[in-house]
Motif scaffolding. Structure first.
Motif, PDB file in Angstrom:
ATOM      1  N   CYS A   4     -68.609 -22.309  40.669  1.00  0.00           N
ATOM      2  CA  CYS A   4     -69.032 -21.282  39.720  1.00  0.00           C
ATOM      3  C   CYS A   4     -70.011 -21.915  38.742  1.00  0.00           C
ATOM      4  CB  CYS A   4     -67.817 -20.725  38.964  1.00  0.00           C
ATOM      5  SG  CYS A   4     -68.224 -19.380  37.831  1.00  0.00           S
TER       6      CYS A   4
ATOM      7  N   GLU B 144     -63.787 -21.248  29.583  1.00  0.00           N
ATOM      8  CA  GLU B 144     -62.692 -20.345  29.933  1.00  0.00           C
ATOM      9  C   GLU B 144     -63.131 -19.269  30.921  1.00  0.00           C
ATOM     10  OE1 GLU B 144     -59.308 -17.521  27.832  1.00  0.00           O
ATOM     11  OE2 GLU B 144     -60.709 -18.634  26.571  1.00  0.00           O
TER      12      GLU B 144
ATOM     13  N   SER C  65     -60.982 -18.409  44.102  1.00  0.00           N
ATOM     14  CA  SER C  65     -60.553 -19.513  44.945  1.00  0.00           C
ATOM     15  C   SER C  65     -59.124 -19.395  45.470  1.00  0.00           C
ATOM     16  CB  SER C  65     -60.683 -20.833  44.190  1.00  0.00           C
ATOM     17  OG  SER C  65     -62.052 -21.064  43.859  1.00  0.00           O
ATOM     18  N   VAL C  66     -58.273 -18.700  44.744  1.00  0.00           N
ATOM     19  CA  VAL C  66     -56.881 -18.556  45.167  1.00  0.00           C
ATOM     20  C   VAL C  66     -56.807 -17.445  46.214  1.00  0.00           C
ATOM     21  CG1 VAL C  66     -54.543 -17.983  44.413  1.00  0.00           C
ATOM     22  CG2 VAL C  66     -55.999 -19.402  42.969  1.00  0.00           C
TER      23      VAL C  66
ATOM     24  N   ALA D 211     -63.401 -21.003  34.273  1.00  0.00           N
ATOM     25  CA  ALA D 211     -62.080 -21.328  34.820  1.00  0.00           C
ATOM     26  C   ALA D 211     -61.373 -20.085  35.352  1.00  0.00           C
ATOM     27  CB  ALA D 211     -61.222 -22.010  33.756  1.00  0.00           C
ATOM     28  N   GLY D 212     -61.467 -18.993  34.610  1.00  0.00           N
ATOM     29  CA  GLY D 212     -60.815 -17.761  35.040  1.00  0.00           C
ATOM     30  C   GLY D 212     -61.404 -17.211  36.326  1.00  0.00           C
TER      31      GLY D 212
ATOM     32  N   ILE E 173     -63.332 -18.845  38.607  1.00  0.00           N
ATOM     33  CA  ILE E 173     -63.196 -19.757  39.741  1.00  0.00           C
ATOM     34  C   ILE E 173     -61.784 -19.680  40.302  1.00  0.00           C
ATOM     35  CG2 ILE E 173     -62.556 -21.880  38.532  1.00  0.00           C
ATOM     36  CD1 ILE E 173     -65.074 -21.717  41.346  1.00  0.00           C
ATOM     37  N   THR E 174     -60.803 -19.494  39.427  1.00  0.00           N
ATOM     38  CA  THR E 174     -59.430 -19.328  39.892  1.00  0.00           C
ATOM     39  C   THR E 174     -59.295 -18.034  40.666  1.00  0.00           C
ATOM     40  OG1 THR E 174     -58.586 -20.602  38.031  1.00  0.00           O
ATOM     41  CG2 THR E 174     -57.018 -19.164  39.166  1.00  0.00           C
ATOM     42  N   ASP E 175     -59.879 -16.964  40.136  1.00  0.00           N
ATOM     43  CA  ASP E 175     -59.795 -15.654  40.783  1.00  0.00           C
ATOM     44  C   ASP E 175     -60.389 -15.673  42.194  1.00  0.00           C
ATOM     45  OD1 ASP E 175     -59.306 -12.686  40.640  1.00  0.00           O
ATOM     46  OD2 ASP E 175     -61.477 -12.676  40.934  1.00  0.00           O
TER      47      ASP E 175
ATOM     48  N   PRO F  73     -57.158  -9.764  43.025  1.00  0.00           N
ATOM     49  CA  PRO F  73     -57.689 -10.995  43.603  1.00  0.00           C
ATOM     50  C   PRO F  73     -58.895 -10.758  44.516  1.00  0.00           C
ATOM     51  CG  PRO F  73     -55.311 -11.004  43.695  1.00  0.00           C
ATOM     52  CD  PRO F  73     -55.728  -9.641  43.203  1.00  0.00           C
TER      53      PRO F  73
ATOM     54  N   PRO G  58     -65.891 -19.528  46.320  1.00  0.00           N
ATOM     55  CA  PRO G  58     -64.646 -20.290  46.221  1.00  0.00           C
ATOM     56  C   PRO G  58     -64.945 -21.774  45.973  1.00  0.00           C
ATOM     57  CG  PRO G  58     -64.508 -18.741  48.024  1.00  0.00           C
ATOM     58  CD  PRO G  58     -65.941 -18.713  47.540  1.00  0.00           C
TER      59      PRO G  58
END
Length: 91
Positions: free
Chosen positions: A49, A76, A86-87, A79-80, A82-84, A3, A46
């Motif tokens: 993207c 995809e 932002s979390v 999404a991958g 931005i998730t990485d 992460p 965060p």
């Protein structure tokens, strides 16, 4: 990726000559499926993207437009990542 590793790498490379291009290459190398669209990262933070791809023969369909799978691949990878980034770590 661990992460926030992508965000740390982006922050190091973003302002360097060819840094964005190198970051894009590293991401496509880490997930080779995305190499087919050759994503070009333009911004990463965060909650934000921005990625582009060139309209070239490899991503076009028989009528000359960008084919649906190339667009899905672009969505995809965004999404991958931005998730990485932002979390929060540990979640």
């Amino acid at each position: 990726m661990i992460p926030n590793t992508a965000l740390k790498l982006w922050n190091v490379l973003e302002g360097k000559p060819f840094g964005k291009r190198l970051f894009s290459f590293i991401i496509a190398h880490k997930a080779p499926y995305f190499a087919s669209i050759a994503p070009r990262f333009q911004a990463l933070a965060p909650g934000h993207c921005r990625v582009a791809m060139k309209k070239r023969r490899r991503v076009k369909n028989h009528i000359g437009t960008v084919h649906a799978i190339a667009m899905c691949n672009l969505a995809e990878v965004v999404a991958g990542l931005i998730t990485d980034v932002s979390v929060p770590s540990g979640v």
